[in-house]
Scaffold this active site. Sequence first.
Site, short mmCIF file in Angstrom:
data_model
loop_
_atom_site.label_atom_id
_atom_site.label_comp_id
_atom_site.label_asym_id
_atom_site.label_seq_id
_atom_site.Cartn_x
_atom_site.Cartn_y
_atom_site.Cartn_z
CD GLU A 1 -3.26 1.39 -2.49
OE1 GLU A 1 -3.94 0.34 -2.34
OE2 GLU A 1 -3.66 2.51 -2.15
CG HIS B 1 -2.13 0.82 1.15
ND1 HIS B 1 -2.08 2.19 1.13
CD2 HIS B 1 -3.44 0.51 1.10
CE1 HIS B 1 -3.31 2.68 1.06
NE2 HIS B 1 -4.15 1.68 1.04
O1 TA6 Z 1 -6.14 1.30 -1.03
C1 TA6 Z 1 -7.24 2.14 -1.01
C2 TA6 Z 1 -8.08 1.83 0.22
O2 TA6 Z 1 -8.63 0.54 0.15
C3 TA6 Z 1 -9.14 2.91 0.34
O3 TA6 Z 1 -10.43 2.39 0.10
C4 TA6 Z 1 -8.95 3.42 1.77
O4 TA6 Z 1 -9.74 2.67 2.65
C5 TA6 Z 1 -7.45 3.17 1.97
O5 TA6 Z 1 -7.26 1.88 1.41
C6 TA6 Z 1 -6.94 3.32 3.37
O6 TA6 Z 1 -7.47 2.32 4.20
P1 TA6 Z 1 -7.09 2.39 5.79
O7 TA6 Z 1 -7.69 1.17 6.39
O8 TA6 Z 1 -5.58 2.43 5.86
O9 TA6 Z 1 -7.67 3.70 6.28
#
Ligand code: TA6
Length: 291
Positions: free
Chosen positions: A266, A159
């Site tokens: 990501e 991520h």
């Molecule tokens: O990667 C994108 C995502 O899935 C978004 O939908 C948002 O939820 C982000 O990840 C961050 O998630 P988190 O649980 O770290 O707040």
Amino acid sequence: VTISDGSSRVTAVLPTGESVEILLFGATVLSWKDASGDEKLWLSEGAKLDGTKAVRGGIPLVFPVFGTAPDHEATSKLPQHGFARNSRWEFLGKSETSSNSVKLDFGLSSENLDDAARQLWPYKFGLLYSVTLAPESLSTALVVTNEGDVPFECQTLLHTYFKIKDIASVQVTGLEDSPFHDKVDGVKDKTQSSDPITFSGETDRVYTPVKGPGHPVIITDGGVEKFRVVRDNLDDVVVWNPWVDKAAGMGDFQPKDGWKNMVCVEAGAVSSWQKLEKGDAFEGAQTIYLH
Ligand code: TA6
């Protein structure tokens, strides 16, 4: 190469000055700097670094589920993005892949999990996460092994929060003509046009690039190429920017206008489930090249 192996972090510095810093909590890459000390990753000023919450920024690890999967029985009880980013990993050591690059290895196994997480996902597994720093690139690779007798299904994703100057002048190319699931409006079967991706609002898309993992996804900022992401065995790319409202709603997202200076691209295997039988392994990796 100098390594400082602290109680909660590991830092490596190359002879030419590049550096990487990893928090043992979540094996989260917090910082990646080039030889001139220029930071490449975005880290929220409100990020928790004390193990009380997944790090907001850097490169959090998503495993064994991307997002939440209420209709997937085995992972339906797990927190969003799973437990890997919320667990304390072990530093397993370094290997110098050359005089001017270094590979740092981190491990997490079902034995390391706290009881709560083990209750929610009772499979025996091993994770080996390698971070390789070289003068013009950073690679991160995850190997998942099924160390039990029971098959399990998993998803994994890196991520990465990239630091950029101005989201309004960022373009992402390499995803042209690719199918994507738009998580903002919920439409699952969109297709990217032949144009680059630009940003003018909350963006949250799961692409399966038609050109495959070896084809670079390129991030340009103000017309200048900044990052080139090449994948290995990770067939999906998530593109995310929370924009004003979602940034306002995340307590650990600071400064509140920081969404202008970050973009998430990501690499992951998230549009389906990887099934690992007893003894099976799954490996996925990304290499991020500078300019
Ligand atoms: O990667 C994108 C995502 O899935 C978004 O939908 C948002 O939820 C982000 O990840 C961050 O998630 P988190 O649980 O770290 O707040």
